[in-house]
Design a protein around this motif. Structure first.
Motif, PDB file in Angstrom:
ATOM      1  N   SER A 132       0.823  -1.200   0.000  1.00 33.37           N
ATOM      2  CA  SER A 132       0.000   0.000   0.000  1.00 33.37           C
ATOM      3  C   SER A 132       0.860   1.255   0.000  1.00 33.37           C
ATOM      4  N   SER A 133       1.960   1.233   0.756  1.00 31.60           N
ATOM      5  CA  SER A 133       2.805   2.419   0.828  1.00 31.60           C
ATOM      6  C   SER A 133       3.486   2.682  -0.509  1.00 31.60           C
ATOM      7  N   ARG A 134       3.807   1.637  -1.268  1.00 35.65           N
ATOM      8  CA  ARG A 134       4.396   1.841  -2.592  1.00 35.65           C
ATOM      9  C   ARG A 134       3.379   2.496  -3.525  1.00 35.65           C
ATOM     10  N   SER A 135       2.152   2.090  -3.416  1.00 31.63           N
ATOM     11  CA  SER A 135       1.113   2.729  -4.225  1.00 31.63           C
ATOM     12  C   SER A 135       0.984   4.203  -3.870  1.00 31.63           C
ATOM     13  N   LYS A 136       1.153   4.515  -2.589  1.00 32.91           N
ATOM     14  CA  LYS A 136       1.102   5.914  -2.173  1.00 32.91           C
ATOM     15  C   LYS A 136       2.277   6.696  -2.748  1.00 32.91           C
ATOM     16  N   VAL A 137       3.441   6.032  -2.824  1.00 32.91           N
ATOM     17  CA  VAL A 137       4.603   6.677  -3.434  1.00 32.91           C
ATOM     18  C   VAL A 137       4.303   7.025  -4.887  1.00 32.91           C
ATOM     19  N   LEU A 138       3.643   6.120  -5.601  1.00 33.44           N
ATOM     20  CA  LEU A 138       3.273   6.396  -6.993  1.00 33.44           C
ATOM     21  C   LEU A 138       2.358   7.611  -7.098  1.00 33.44           C
ATOM     22  N   GLU A 139       1.417   7.708  -6.190  1.00 29.15           N
ATOM     23  CA  GLU A 139       0.516   8.862  -6.196  1.00 29.15           C
ATOM     24  C   GLU A 139       1.282  10.156  -5.954  1.00 29.15           C
ATOM     25  N   GLU A 140       2.205  10.128  -4.997  1.00 28.11           N
ATOM     26  CA  GLU A 140       2.971  11.340  -4.682  1.00 28.11           C
ATOM     27  C   GLU A 140       3.920  11.708  -5.821  1.00 28.11           C
ATOM     28  N   LEU A 141       4.443  10.692  -6.502  1.00 30.09           N
ATOM     29  CA  LEU A 141       5.298  10.980  -7.658  1.00 30.09           C
ATOM     30  C   LEU A 141       4.508  11.698  -8.747  1.00 30.09           C
ATOM     31  N   GLN A 142       3.258  11.325  -8.907  1.00 33.35           N
ATOM     32  CA  GLN A 142       2.427  11.991  -9.911  1.00 33.35           C
ATOM     33  C   GLN A 142       2.305  13.474  -9.634  1.00 33.35           C
ATOM     34  N   ASN A 143       2.251  13.857  -8.355  1.00 40.40           N
ATOM     35  CA  ASN A 143       2.160  15.269  -7.994  1.00 40.40           C
ATOM     36  C   ASN A 143       3.483  16.001  -8.170  1.00 40.40           C
ATOM     37  N   LEU A 144       4.593  15.258  -8.112  1.00 42.18           N
ATOM     38  CA  LEU A 144       5.916  15.882  -8.209  1.00 42.18           C
ATOM     39  C   LEU A 144       6.386  16.039  -9.647  1.00 42.18           C
ATOM     40  N   LEU A 145       6.096  15.038 -10.473  1.00 35.93           N
ATOM     41  CA  LEU A 145       6.640  15.022 -11.831  1.00 35.93           C
ATOM     42  C   LEU A 145       5.703  15.737 -12.800  1.00 35.93           C
ATOM     43  N   PRO A 146       6.255  16.290 -13.883  1.00 32.72           N
ATOM     44  CA  PRO A 146       5.431  17.025 -14.855  1.00 32.72           C
ATOM     45  C   PRO A 146       4.335  16.147 -15.447  1.00 32.72           C
ATOM     46  N   ALA A 147       3.234  16.795 -15.845  1.00 33.97           N
ATOM     47  CA  ALA A 147       2.112  16.063 -16.431  1.00 33.97           C
ATOM     48  C   ALA A 147       2.510  15.382 -17.729  1.00 33.97           C
ATOM     49  N   SER A 148       3.534  15.903 -18.409  1.00 30.66           N
ATOM     50  CA  SER A 148       3.979  15.275 -19.649  1.00 30.66           C
ATOM     51  C   SER A 148       4.698  13.958 -19.383  1.00 30.66           C
ATOM     52  N   VAL A 149       5.142  13.758 -18.155  1.00 29.63           N
ATOM     53  CA  VAL A 149       5.810  12.510 -17.780  1.00 29.63           C
ATOM     54  C   VAL A 149       4.807  11.488 -17.283  1.00 29.63           C
ATOM     55  N   ILE A 150       3.975  11.894 -16.318  1.00 31.41           N
ATOM     56  CA  ILE A 150       2.900  11.040 -15.811  1.00 31.41           C
ATOM     57  C   ILE A 150       1.598  11.819 -15.955  1.00 31.41           C
ATOM     58  N   ILE A 151       0.740  11.352 -16.806  1.00 30.52           N
ATOM     59  CA  ILE A 151      -0.519  12.059 -17.066  1.00 30.52           C
ATOM     60  C   ILE A 151      -1.350  12.084 -15.786  1.00 30.52           C
ATOM     61  N   PRO A 152      -1.838  13.250 -15.387  1.00 30.10           N
ATOM     62  CA  PRO A 152      -2.559  13.379 -14.105  1.00 30.10           C
ATOM     63  C   PRO A 152      -3.806  12.508 -14.044  1.00 30.10           C
ATOM     64  N   GLU A 153      -4.119  12.087 -12.845  1.00 35.19           N
ATOM     65  CA  GLU A 153      -5.346  11.335 -12.587  1.00 35.19           C
ATOM     66  C   GLU A 153      -6.564  12.152 -13.020  1.00 35.19           C
ATOM     67  N   LYS A 154      -7.493  11.518 -13.733  1.00 27.72           N
ATOM     68  CA  LYS A 154      -8.760  12.121 -14.130  1.00 27.72           C
ATOM     69  C   LYS A 154      -8.573  13.392 -14.979  1.00 27.72           C
ATOM     70  N   ARG A 155      -7.519  13.415 -15.810  1.00 24.77           N
ATOM     71  CA  ARG A 155      -7.270  14.607 -16.624  1.00 24.77           C
ATOM     72  C   ARG A 155      -8.409  14.881 -17.602  1.00 24.77           C
ATOM     73  N   LEU A 156      -8.927  13.839 -18.257  1.00 25.07           N
ATOM     74  CA  LEU A 156     -10.017  14.048 -19.212  1.00 25.07           C
ATOM     75  C   LEU A 156     -11.262  14.573 -18.510  1.00 25.07           C
ATOM     76  N   GLU A 157     -11.586  14.004 -17.343  1.00 21.91           N
ATOM     77  CA  GLU A 157     -12.738  14.481 -16.584  1.00 21.91           C
ATOM     78  C   GLU A 157     -12.592  15.955 -16.240  1.00 21.91           C
ATOM     79  N   SER A 158     -11.377  16.351 -15.863  1.00 18.99           N
ATOM     80  CA  SER A 158     -11.133  17.751 -15.512  1.00 18.99           C
ATOM     81  C   SER A 158     -11.334  18.671 -16.714  1.00 18.99           C
ATOM     82  N   LEU A 159     -10.845  18.263 -17.886  1.00 22.35           N
ATOM     83  CA  LEU A 159     -11.006  19.078 -19.090  1.00 22.35           C
ATOM     84  C   LEU A 159     -12.478  19.249 -19.449  1.00 22.35           C
ATOM     85  N   VAL A 160     -13.229  18.152 -19.361  1.00 18.91           N
ATOM     86  CA  VAL A 160     -14.646  18.213 -19.721  1.00 18.91           C
ATOM     87  C   VAL A 160     -15.415  19.077 -18.723  1.00 18.91           C
TER      88      VAL A 160
END
Length: 544
Positions: free
Chosen positions: A194-222
């Motif tokens: 579970s903690s590794r999965s949390k690391v993945l989530e935190e990495l998404q917030n740290l790294l550019p969106a071009s590297v890891i596409i943000p969670e629910k990006r399409l929903e946000s655009l719509v």
């Protein structure tokens, strides 16, 4: 005639993994081959090539095809459609993530911390701070797992030789050092995954969106697109649940109440004030005929007289609902204030001060007391039992005839004696300032009241001395409707807090008009207007 302002009161999908989509979502077969989505909606089967990086789609040529496809792929994995996501990657030749990113994410998932740090630097991030922060996050997790396995010497080496040299987050480094003194005795178990999965989530917030596409990006655009269309719609007066993706949103004037659907005629003189209850189930009105009336809204949307409140010896200038809608206050012009029970219609208390009378009144926010402005310009407060708690005279300022505030406490409309027939909108967050002015209605001698209403209280409605109701769009200041119907000055309007498509207006012609959407044919309208008068129970107030 209406209330003369100089002598009357100033109040006339698919189920997703609990780890937020970063853990395994199972296997899917695509065209006879096995496709494993090993990291859920972050990980996808790596492809060897990428296409369409410079190609654009759409009529304006601003949408990059590769980004568009990747966002769709991300959404498919996020919704649990792993087979469809993998198929889109294969058919388009556009992988969800670059090969280095795929490798990096898999290494994080597998807990290969040293390899993941090396791969992180190979991704080619420009922002050194982001690289350091991500490295810290990876090495911190490595340290914690070593500690959990009771490999104290290795954990200490990681802290000294890898984490500390990054020279960031000193406070957290000290906390990790302290944890060496009393390391956890529990095994890695499921919580480690579970903690590794949390690391993945935190990495998404740290790294550019071009590297890891943000969670629910399409929903946000719509959602952003829908909100922009909604906010640009001058006549918008529908719930968000009515918005659709199938066509661009645009309301018409038909969404604004503009049709008289009922006329209430139980008052025998000018109607000066009205107000909907907070729960939208009742409407209260007060009149020059020395009475107030509580109207009940029936299941079909029509109103019937519930109680007529009799007992005042002078015109009733206002009637106000308690916070819980169980009681109302009525203010007799320069006379007394009476408190009534809504269920029974009985007067339960009378408030007065010798030698002076009220010109306005209101409830405490908690409903445990009342406040009144008096004819000698003093302000008095009583508890519900009638004990006077305070009474003071305020400094004379510019005469404010009427005010109304939005439910969120951010906006206020005011009408002042010298306001040149305009209603002013104030932003009262921080330093109060006038942000809009509304003109067009007629107001020269009598007290005319206005209100907020509609979707997110996005409209301003007001009475007028020319017998019409005026409605403006709050943000733009545009006058969008002038509604005729009354035969005398319209003294007050009130918009239902629970029904976007209903408001009421009170007039010197002795009637109250209920306004709704223009959906009634002329024959039905005639029947409703003719049959709208109601008989109710008269209640005489004898008590104090």
């Amino acid at each position: 005639m209406g209330v003369v302002e100089d002598t009357e009161p100033p109040f006339k999908r698919a189920k997703r993994d609990e780890t937020n989509g970063f853990s395994s979502s199972g296997n899917s077969s695509v065209r006879g081959s096995s496709v494993t989505n090993s990291l859920g909606d972050l990980m996808a089967r790596p492809l060897t090539s990428s296409q369409g990086d410079d190609e654009t789609i759409g009529s304006k040529g601003v949408i990059k095809k590769s980004e568009f496809v990747r966002i769709i792929t991300r959404t498919l994995y996020s919704l649990g459609y792993g087979k469809a996501g993998a198929m889109l990657e294969e058919e388009s030749g556009i992988p969800l993530h670059r090969s280095f990113v795929e490798t990096f994410l898999q290494q994080v998932k597998d807990g290969k911390w040293d390899e993941s740090v090396v791969t992180l630097h190979r991704i080619g991030l420009v922002d050194e701070n982001a690289v350091k922060s991500a490295s810290f996050l990876l090495l911190e997790q490595k340290f914690l797992e070593l500690l959990k396995f009771e490999k104290i010497a290795d954990a200490l080496g990681t802290l000294r030789n890898e984490i500390e040299p990054l020279h960031i987050n000193t406070k957290r480094v000290h906390e990790l050092a302290c944890s060496l003194i009393s390391p956890s005795t529990s095994g890695p178990g499921k919580e480690n995954v579970s903690s590794r999965s949390k690391v993945l989530e935190e990495l998404q917030n740290l790294l550019p969106a071009s590297v890891i596409i943000p969670e629910k990006r399409l929903e946000s655009l719509v959602e952003n697109s829908l909100h922009i269309q909604r906010d640009a719609c001058v006549f918008h007066n529908t719930l968000d649940s009515d918005l659709s993706l199938y066509s661009d949103h645009q309301c018409g004037k038909h969404q604004i109440p503009s049709q008289t659907v009922q006329i209430l005629e139980s008052h025998t003189d000018e109607v000066w004030f009205l107000q909907f209850s907070h729960n939208g189930k009742y409407l209260a009105s007060s009149s020059k005929d020395q009475t107030a009336i509580i109207w009940e809204i029936n299941a079909d949307g029509h109103m019937s007289l519930k109680h007529k409140l009799v007992g005042h010896q002078k015109p009733v200038t206002a009637v106000l609902w308690s916070p819980d809608d169980s009681q109302v206050l009525t203010c007799g012009a320069e006379e007394v204030i009476r408190r009534w029970d809504v269920d029974s219609g009985d007067c339960v208390h009378t408030y007065e001060k010798g030698g002076i009378g009220p010109i306005s009144c209101g409830w405490y926010a908690d409903g445990k007391g009342i406040i009144a402005g008096m004819t000698d310009r003093s302000i008095c407060m009583w508890d519900l039992d009638g004990r006077e708690m305070e009474c003071w005279k305020g400094q004379r300022t510019q005469k404010v005839s009427d005010i109304a505030m939005t439910d969120d406490g951010k906006w206020l409309v005011s009408v002042c004696k010298d306001s040149n027939q305009e209603i002013r909108l104030w932003s009262i967050e921080g330093d109060p300032k006038i942000v809009a002015r509304y003109k067009g209605h007629k107001r020269s001698r009598f007290l005319i009241r206005s209100c907020f209403g509609g979707y997110k209280q996005g409209f301003i409605a007001s009475g007028s001395e020319d017998s019409q109701v005026y409605i403006w769009h709050r943000s733009t200041g545009k006058l969008i409707l002038e509604l005729p119907g009354h035969a005398g000055a319209v003294n007050c309007v009130s918009w239902s807090p629970t029904n976007l498509h209903m408001f009421a207006s009170a007039s010197d012609d002795g009637t109250i008009r209920i306004w709704g959407l223009d959906r009634i044919n002329s024959q039905n309208k005639k029947k409703q207007v003719q049959g709208s008068s109601s008989n109710g129970v008269l209640r005489q107030c004898n008590g104090n």
